[in-house]
Structures are given as structure tokens and as C-alpha cells.
Motif scaffolding. Sequence first.
Motif, mmCIF file in Angstrom:
data_model
loop_
_atom_site.group_PDB
_atom_site.id
_atom_site.type_symbol
_atom_site.label_atom_id
_atom_site.label_comp_id
_atom_site.label_asym_id
_atom_site.label_seq_id
_atom_site.Cartn_x
_atom_site.Cartn_y
_atom_site.Cartn_z
ATOM 1 N N PRO A 348 0.825 -1.216 0.000
ATOM 2 C CA PRO A 348 0.000 0.000 0.000
ATOM 3 C C PRO A 348 0.854 1.260 0.000
ATOM 4 O O PRO A 348 1.935 1.312 0.594
ATOM 5 N N GLN A 349 0.352 2.282 -0.691
ATOM 6 C CA GLN A 349 0.984 3.594 -0.749
ATOM 7 C C GLN A 349 -0.045 4.660 -0.399
ATOM 8 O O GLN A 349 -1.251 4.457 -0.573
ATOM 9 N N GLU A 350 0.441 5.795 0.071
ATOM 10 C CA GLU A 350 -0.461 6.891 0.411
ATOM 11 C C GLU A 350 -0.816 7.644 -0.868
ATOM 12 O O GLU A 350 -0.079 8.509 -1.342
ATOM 13 N N ALA A 351 -1.950 7.299 -1.444
ATOM 14 C CA ALA A 351 -2.463 7.971 -2.636
ATOM 15 C C ALA A 351 -3.975 7.832 -2.623
ATOM 16 O O ALA A 351 -4.524 6.784 -2.245
ATOM 17 N N GLU A 356 -3.195 4.222 -7.911
ATOM 18 C CA GLU A 356 -1.893 4.649 -7.429
ATOM 19 C C GLU A 356 -1.680 4.322 -5.953
ATOM 20 O O GLU A 356 -0.655 4.705 -5.383
ATOM 21 N N ALA A 357 -2.620 3.637 -5.342
ATOM 22 C CA ALA A 357 -2.561 3.380 -3.904
ATOM 23 C C ALA A 357 -1.760 2.137 -3.552
ATOM 24 O O ALA A 357 -1.798 1.686 -2.414
ATOM 25 N N TRP A 358 -1.041 1.569 -4.523
ATOM 26 C CA TRP A 358 -0.180 0.417 -4.237
ATOM 27 C C TRP A 358 0.912 0.361 -5.291
ATOM 28 O O TRP A 358 0.767 0.918 -6.380
ATOM 29 N N ILE A 359 2.006 -0.278 -4.929
ATOM 30 C CA ILE A 359 3.089 -0.534 -5.869
ATOM 31 C C ILE A 359 3.426 -2.020 -5.814
ATOM 32 O O ILE A 359 3.165 -2.690 -4.809
ATOM 33 N N PRO A 368 9.970 -0.936 0.650
ATOM 34 C CA PRO A 368 10.490 0.442 0.628
ATOM 35 C C PRO A 368 10.356 1.075 2.003
ATOM 36 O O PRO A 368 9.392 0.811 2.731
ATOM 37 N N VAL A 370 9.523 3.618 5.003
ATOM 38 C CA VAL A 370 8.423 4.537 5.241
ATOM 39 C C VAL A 370 9.000 5.889 5.622
ATOM 40 O O VAL A 370 9.833 5.990 6.525
ATOM 41 N N TRP A 387 -6.219 9.181 6.426
ATOM 42 C CA TRP A 387 -5.683 7.895 5.988
ATOM 43 C C TRP A 387 -6.107 6.773 6.922
ATOM 44 O O TRP A 387 -6.352 5.647 6.495
#
Length: 477
Positions: A348-351, A356-359, A368, A370, A387
Motif C-alpha cells: 500500500p501507498q499513500e495515494a 496509485e494506492a499500491w506498488i 520500501p 516509510v 488515511w
Amino acid sequence: AEQRSALRIVACTPEARAVGVSAGMTVADARAQVEGLICLPWDDAAEAVDRAALVRSLARVCDRVRSEADEVVLFEIGAVTTLYGGEEAVVARVREQLEDFGHVSRVAVADHPRAAWALARSAPGDRPVQIVPPGDGASALGDRPIGSLGPSETLAEALRALGIRTVAPFAGLDPASIAGRFGAEGVWLHEAARGRPGPPWLSLPPARAVEPVPVPLASPVEDLAGLEPFLTRGLSRLQQGLRARGTRVADLELRLDLERGPAVRVPLRPARPTRDPGLLAGLLLERLGALRLAAPVLGLWLLPREEVVDEGLQPGLHDRRETGPAWEALCSRLRDVLGDTAVVRAVPQEAWLEEEAWIAVPIGDPLPPVGDGCEDDPVEAQEGAAWRAPRPRPSRLRPIPLPVDVTEDGRGRPCHLRVAGGVMAGLRHVRGPEVLEDGWWRPEGGGRREAWIAATPEGPVWLVKQRGRWGMAGLFD
């Protein structure tokens, strides 16, 4: 322990040192010098357990602590100095705890981890603590031998060929020429020599090169089936070394030296760092099964290219994948067939926009780091609360929303849905809209859409409306 073809003293008590016993002395000489000397075999496993216990106890002072080598413990204290009243207070707390256990320590604080490591190793006896002010790392290291930075033998030879004997001339080299001449290791050590800040905690390379494990063969081996007992024996030796260092292997290479022709190299990156010889043997034998040897095998080597500190494994209570090696074996087999970068996990990513909420992070690669936030920023605090709020998301998300026909009521809410020319169906339990907007800073502009959750006869769906067009972005189970 056996060292240099003899049983030698590895460590001794203060009483033994007082009567002339020292590390490196042969056991025969020590017994001839001291009557009634008691010698116990060195226990690598027990030493590893003791080191792990020491690191756990030091974690009470700082949560970012790990064992780098037999006598090196590395801290990242940037986040805890304010809790104790400064770097001096943190160092005093660490030394006090080590002294309670009976250890003698030398401590250095610097911007770069390798700079602190070098300063601590070469600290004089009358200065057991050295705290380098920010930006002064180059001057503190300048007159130290270049070997104090711990370069590999290849890099050390290259520096000696240039006449570089101390850290100062190395730090004075042009940074633009370092990468092409000395590679990644040279860049990293050059940053330390110049007093530059160190890398993020998760990207710290190992402090020392790992020795390969040779596996002697009684005679040339003609086929791969004959290699299995020797491979098992070598992996057991590798396990003993890993346990002694308190590490697990994350990247391993098997090298087969042939009677003629180039050596055969078989890389292996397990799904999770391990030192289980049975698991490693099974994975390597599977890869060997796809090879055909052009000549008999004369030598076998195990080269652990990357090790990580053994921090223990807490199995999941309800996740059966954690109860055995099946998950690691499955991921490794998939990577063998599909490629190292084809098997990924979603992080999960902050988007705000769902695509775009994951890579995708390949299995076996570290997650990666934080980023640290700014606690006194009111905007960041408000977004952080957003969030943490529950946001329903579909369990099956389409990479591109499927275009659909939607009929809206007088308030702009979806009330009927038709997919790909099918029958128009009524929507029930419609919830929304959740307005999603992100990327406004981009040259092409950001994305803004409305998201709705609605129940259909086939199940709940996630509808999005963007620039006046409707699409079905996902399904809820």
C-alpha cells in the motif's frame, strides 16, 4: 577453536589473561604455561544466542539496533536523542547497560554508519567515546588508515596502487570519478570518508564481506545426482556459519567448477531469508535439474551474496502459509519459471486514487522505507487522520474502469446500470459519493472522480464518475 591448522585460544577469562594466556595462543602452549588450565570448545550456537539476547536488551534504549559482526552493534539514534537529552546521554545509557553485562565498549557517533564503525574500531584506549559533530566526519577520519573503513581486498588494493594510505586523500578524490573507478562499494565508502550523512536504515549494506563455503569433493562428479550428498553437507556448514553470525541468507549462489570450460553459477534468492539446509537444498536441486553438465564437477562452492540479521520469526496464528516452507518454495519456483521480477506483492501507498494506492514489489526484495512525517504540521495531521479512517475498497480492482451506462436521478445519484449493451438493472443501497482527487501538481493535471458503492443482482460494485463518464472500477466479494 581450530584456527590456522591448530587448536587456539579464542577468548579467555581475566584470571587466565593475568597468568599469560592470550587469544591466538595454541592450546598446547597455554597448557604448558599454566598448570590446571580449563579449556572449553568454542560454541558458535551459544555465542549467537548470547549476541541476539544482547541486541534485544539494547533495543530498550533504541528500537533501531542490530548486530553487524561478532563485536559490532549498530544503532540509528536520530529519533531517540530528544528522549534522553542528547547524544551524550544515549551513549552513556548504552555503555552503562553494556558494563552491567560485563562488556568493555568503544562507542562513536557520526553521520555515516561506516564512519562511526571506523572511529569506534580505531579509538584509542583513553578515548572510548567519540561524538563527531554534524558535518565534521571528514576531519575526524582524515588521519586514519584507509583500512579503518573496512574496504574489500579488491578496493584496498586499488587504493594502494594509487598511493592512498589514509582516509583524507581518498575523501579528496572527485566524487564524479568514484563510481566508474571503484563501483558501488567505493561510492558508499567515499560518502563516509567525506563525512556525508549515511544511507537510510533499511538500505545499509553489510559491514563485511561474507566468506564463501567450499565443499571438497572426493573425486570428480560425473552427474548431478552425485552432487546431492556434497550439497547437503555444504549447506549444513553454511547453516553453522549463519547461526554463529546470527544471520540468515537472503541471496545465495552455488558455483560448480568444471573440469573444462567456465564454471556453472546457480543463483537463488529465497522468498524469505532462511538458513534451513533442507529448504535450500530442495530449491537448489530443482534448479540443478534443468542443467546439463558439459564436464565433470571438480569443486563446489556456496557463496552467500547477501545476509540479513536474524530477528526471529513470529508465525501467524491464522495464516497456514507461515507454518512451514511451502510458501517460500512456491514463490521460489514461480520466480524460477517466470523471472525474478514477475512475482510481486502489493504494497500500500499513500495515494487517494485507487490505481496509485499500491506498488508492486518483487518477492524477496526489501519493502520500501516509510518516510518520516512532520508531527507539528496541522495539514499532515489532518491527512493522517483521513488515511486512518476506514475507506471501503473492492477486493477485485480493474486496471481500467469498464465503461458502463448509468442513469442518474434528479440528485445526480446512480439509479440504473447497464453493462456492455445488456439489460438495464436497478441499483440498490447506493452509497456515495466519495470524492477522490490527487496529482493536481502534475503538468498534465490531476485526476478527480466520484466513487459510489451500489448493490446489483450480481453483487456490490464500485462505480466511478470522471469527466462526466461512468465506469465500473471493481467488485466487492
